[in-house]
Design a protein around this motif. Structure first.
Motif, PDB file in Angstrom:
ATOM      1  N   HIS A  94     -30.947 -31.567  42.424  1.00 47.15           N
ATOM      2  CA  HIS A  94     -32.110 -32.085  42.957  1.00 47.15           C
ATOM      3  C   HIS A  94     -32.696 -32.877  42.303  1.00 47.15           C
ATOM      4  N   GLY A  95     -32.780 -34.195  42.484  1.00 49.51           N
ATOM      5  CA  GLY A  95     -33.166 -35.499  41.530  1.00 49.51           C
ATOM      6  C   GLY A  95     -34.826 -35.091  41.262  1.00 49.51           C
ATOM      7  N   SER A  96     -35.250 -35.276  40.023  1.00 55.29           N
ATOM      8  CA  SER A  96     -36.456 -34.777  39.548  1.00 55.29           C
ATOM      9  C   SER A  96     -37.535 -36.006  40.012  1.00 55.29           C
ATOM     10  N   ASP A  97     -37.255 -36.929  40.838  1.00 55.76           N
ATOM     11  CA  ASP A  97     -37.861 -38.085  41.098  1.00 55.76           C
ATOM     12  C   ASP A  97     -38.817 -37.245  42.473  1.00 55.76           C
ATOM     13  N   GLU A 112     -31.511 -32.657  37.424  1.00 54.83           N
ATOM     14  CA  GLU A 112     -30.424 -33.417  36.756  1.00 54.83           C
ATOM     15  C   GLU A 112     -30.178 -32.824  35.233  1.00 54.83           C
ATOM     16  N   ARG A 113     -31.301 -32.427  34.497  1.00 53.10           N
ATOM     17  CA  ARG A 113     -31.120 -31.744  33.198  1.00 53.10           C
ATOM     18  C   ARG A 113     -30.208 -30.723  33.211  1.00 53.10           C
ATOM     19  N   ARG A 145     -33.721 -31.269  51.576  1.00 52.01           N
ATOM     20  CA  ARG A 145     -32.712 -32.291  51.206  1.00 52.01           C
ATOM     21  C   ARG A 145     -32.465 -32.021  49.765  1.00 52.01           C
ATOM     22  N   PRO A 146     -31.504 -32.620  49.144  1.00 52.32           N
ATOM     23  CA  PRO A 146     -30.519 -33.261  49.701  1.00 52.32           C
ATOM     24  C   PRO A 146     -29.633 -32.335  50.430  1.00 52.32           C
TER      25      PRO A 146
END
Ligand code: AHR
Length: 677
Positions: free
Chosen positions: A472-475, A444-445, A520-521
């Motif tokens: 790519h979500g950092s979760d 996200e950053r 993914r995503p």
């Protein structure tokens, strides 16, 4: 005194006319020449990852139709007397076939069952074309078979959905065809082929068992799943990149993508182990192969049908660098590179060559005598280092010598910056390639902060192909959250604003089967019957459908709208219609009043927004329309009291210009389209 009052009134009314509404104020300069936006700007990356092709876009329903997997019966269940043979089949490059024999008792059965990749999806009332090759192998001159569409797990009285008898009438290999109609919709159906003959000497050989929906995309033979191909067409892509991605390179050179194996009669295209078979997290048993059915002919045909420029990427003689230790010398020796270069030259001939040329003739025989008008060629995928540079240069020179009109796509390696990236960009500049492929799967950053990435690029030299990217979500779960899509939309304002540097882009990967994904995503998810367009899909579509012809300066306080608080925005004009198109992302949680100063003479306007209050919300196969673009007509009526800075709407300005003010929701990507006389 009277004079003074009159002067004050005049002053106040002038001030009132020029009063600006509260909030941010952006100016569109429609007098500027602008920067042309390339027709190729927004495109598609198509790789057979996540069962995107075999088991997905390629409409074939039978898995391992030629019995050529390492385990020739993988994908099949057999019952009765079934034997796999490899001598005497009709196709030299796919030698295996099966023999079915009388099972030894009149009520016993002998046959095969195939459940596709994750079950076979069948739709009520739809027809399915079964084809196979067969010959009698026993004493009788003819032998009966029974073809069945069925639902193996059902509480219904009967598993059988559709049955057709076929008589094999020759001891010579012959193609048989029969249509089967599904009486109901079934997500996990299967296909069965039974020996249907009571003669004790009955035996039949069967090869290349294929089941296609009659209704493929564009009605093509050996065609594509209609809903998935339509999702591609609806992106209005400028380019179609294929076949990858890592499968271009292969885990070893042996299983690199070899385009010549994917053309000609489909029955004789050899299969290939899919490089992604080794990356099935949590699915350790390798069962992923490429049939070559969606090969280079079908690729060029699809590109043509959806109006995209094909951008094939070919192996430069290097196996996947992530999966190989250079000390083991996994790459093609330099003195043998000629074979790889010849493959590239032949591919151009296959696409563009005259019908009398060797490869142009193959294309014509497949049904397309006219050239495909290929303009681009990518050499290598995610390569880096000296070994790549040694191979890339001779490749480039050979292609340029024979086909100077072909635009070459080089690469900058797998990462968005760093030593390898800088090294390759310098090399690409030295060699003056046309475009450089950049890949960034980042968090996200990165997407939040880099809408200005290309503002800093040199304006001369090779152009950028942002060939693979996604937030790519950092979760760690890397889901297709709305927030990721919003950040991509925000970042993409920078692609468009820098249309003099960025000539092509494509989100990656495109497809994923919900039961077979490795990565993914992804832009589009599907199962055997359904398709889900992700929020990222809608972002890509909004950009592509609202591309415009030239980017115009859009400024706030004299500067481009880049990281302006929570806002990133860009403006383009569509020269065909005169429409002004503003794309703007509000990354903040709260709405803002935004004013655009525009030329006068607007006749109508719409705004399309993609929004969710919940950043981690997403579309799903069960709820594919949770988050979709919503279009509304904008009211262009001038505001009643221009002195009231709180009123939203249109204000007339000096010089015939207008200011349009509206509220833009938080966490929203919006596309404004202003129509002009
Ligand atoms: O898009 C998935 C993969 O990401 C591609 O195959 C490769 O080029 C990159 O590493």
């Amino acid at each position: 005194m009277k004079k003074a009052v009159a002067f004050l009134a005049l002053f106040l009314s002038a001030a009132a006319l020029s009063a600006q509404p509260r909030g941010t104020y952006m100016v569109v300069d429609d007098t500027a020449a602008g920067i042309p936006v390339q027709p190729t700007m927004y495109g598609i990356f198509l790789e057979d990852i996540n069962f995107a092709a075999d088991g997905g876009l390629y409409a074939e329903k039978i898995c391992n139709r030629s019995f050529e997997y390492d385990n020739p019966l993988q994908g099949w269940k057999t019952f009765g007397k079934v034997e796999v043979l490899d001598q005497g089949g009709p196709f030299d490059r796919n030698p295996h076939f099966v023999r079915l024999r009388y099972p030894g008792h009149p009520v016993a059965q002998c046959g095969l069952e195939n459940g596709g990749w994750f079950g076979i999806g069948l739709e009520e009332g739809k027809q399915y074309r079964l084809t196979f090759w067969a010959r009698t192998a026993g004493k009788p001159k003819s032998t009966g078979l029974l073809a069945v569409l069925c639902e193996p797990s059902t509480l219904a009285d009967d598993q059988n959905l559709a049955l057709e008898e076929i008589t094999v009438t020759s001891s010579k290999w012959t193609k048989y065809e029969v249509m089967l109609t599904a009486p109901r919709t079934v997500a996990k159906g299967a296909f069965r082929l039974l020996l249907w003959d009571e003669n004790h000497d009955a035996a039949v050989d069967v090869e290349h068992v294929s089941l296609f929906p009659a209704d493929t995309f564009n009605g093509d033979d050996n065609g594509l799943r209609k809903d998935l191909a339509q999702a591609l067409a609806d992106l209005h892509p400028g380019i179609l990149r294929f076949p990858g991605g890592c499968i271009v390179e292969g885990t070893t050179l042996e299983n690199r993508y070899q385009w010549k194996n994917t053309v000609g009669p489909v029955e004789n295209r050899p299969i290939n182990v899919n490089r992604w078979t080794y990356d099935q997290f949590g699915r350790m048993f390798p069962d992923y192969y490429q049939s070559g059915g969606l090969g280079f002919y079908e690729y060029f045909r699809l590109a043509e049908e959806i109006g995209a420029e094909p951008v094939p990427i070919i192996s430069c003689g290097m196996a996947c660098q992530f999966e190989n230790d250079p000390a083991t010398d996994p790459d093609c020796p330099l003195d043998e590179l000629g074979t790889y270069i010849q493959d590239a030259l032949d591919l151009i001939e296959f696409a563009n060559g005259p019908v009398r040329s060797k490869w142009g003739k193959v294309r014509a025989q497949m049904g397309h005598p006219e050239p495909f008008n290929l303009k681009y060629l990518g050499i290598g995928n995610e390569q880096w280092g000296e070994r790549f540079k040694e191979r890339f240069e001779p490749f480039l020179r050979a292609v340029r010598a024979k086909y100077p009109e072909i635009r070459i796509v080089g690469t900058s390696g797998p990462y968005l910056g760093g030593e390898w990236f800088d090294d390759l960009w310098a090399e690409m500049r030295r060699l003056d390639v046309d475009l450089v492929d950049e890949h960034y799967y980042s968090n996200e950053r990165f997407f939040e902060r880099n809408a200005d990435r290309y503002d800093r690029y040199p304006r001369t030299g090779p152009k950028v192909f942002a060939g693979e990217y996604a937030c790519h979500g950092s979760d760690g779960r890397k889901l297709n959250h709305f927030n990721a899509a919003l950040l991509e939309a925000s970042f993409m304002t920078g692609l468009e604003r820098n249309a003099d540097v960025v000539y092509m882009s494509s989100y990656a990967p495109t497809f994923a089967h919900v039961e077979g994904w490795q990565w993914r995503p992804d832009l589009i998810w599907f199962d055997n019957l359904r398709v889900m367009r992700s929020c990222s899909y809608y972002v890509q579509q909004l950009y592509s459908a609202n591309k415009g012809s030239r980017v115009l300066p859009l400024t706030m306080g004299g500067k481009p709208v880049v990281n302006a608080g929570d806002l990133n925005a860009t403006c383009a004009v569509d020269d065909a219609t005169g429409d002004l198109i503003i794309k703007i992302a509000n990354l903040g949680a709260y709405s803002q009043v935004v004013t655009f100063e525009l030329p006068g003479g607007l006749t109508a306007a719409e705004r399309t927004t993609l929004h969710s209050d919940n950043p981690v919300d997403e579309n799903t196969l069960d709820e594919p329309s949770r988050i979709v673009p919503v279009t509304e007509t904008l009211d262009l009526t001038p505001v009643a009291d221009p002195a009231n800075e709180w009123l939203l709407g249109v204000r007339n300005l000096d010089g015939g210009r207008i200011a349009f003010s509206g509220r833009l929701g938080g966490r929203t990507f919006a596309v404004y389209r202003f129509h002009r006389k």
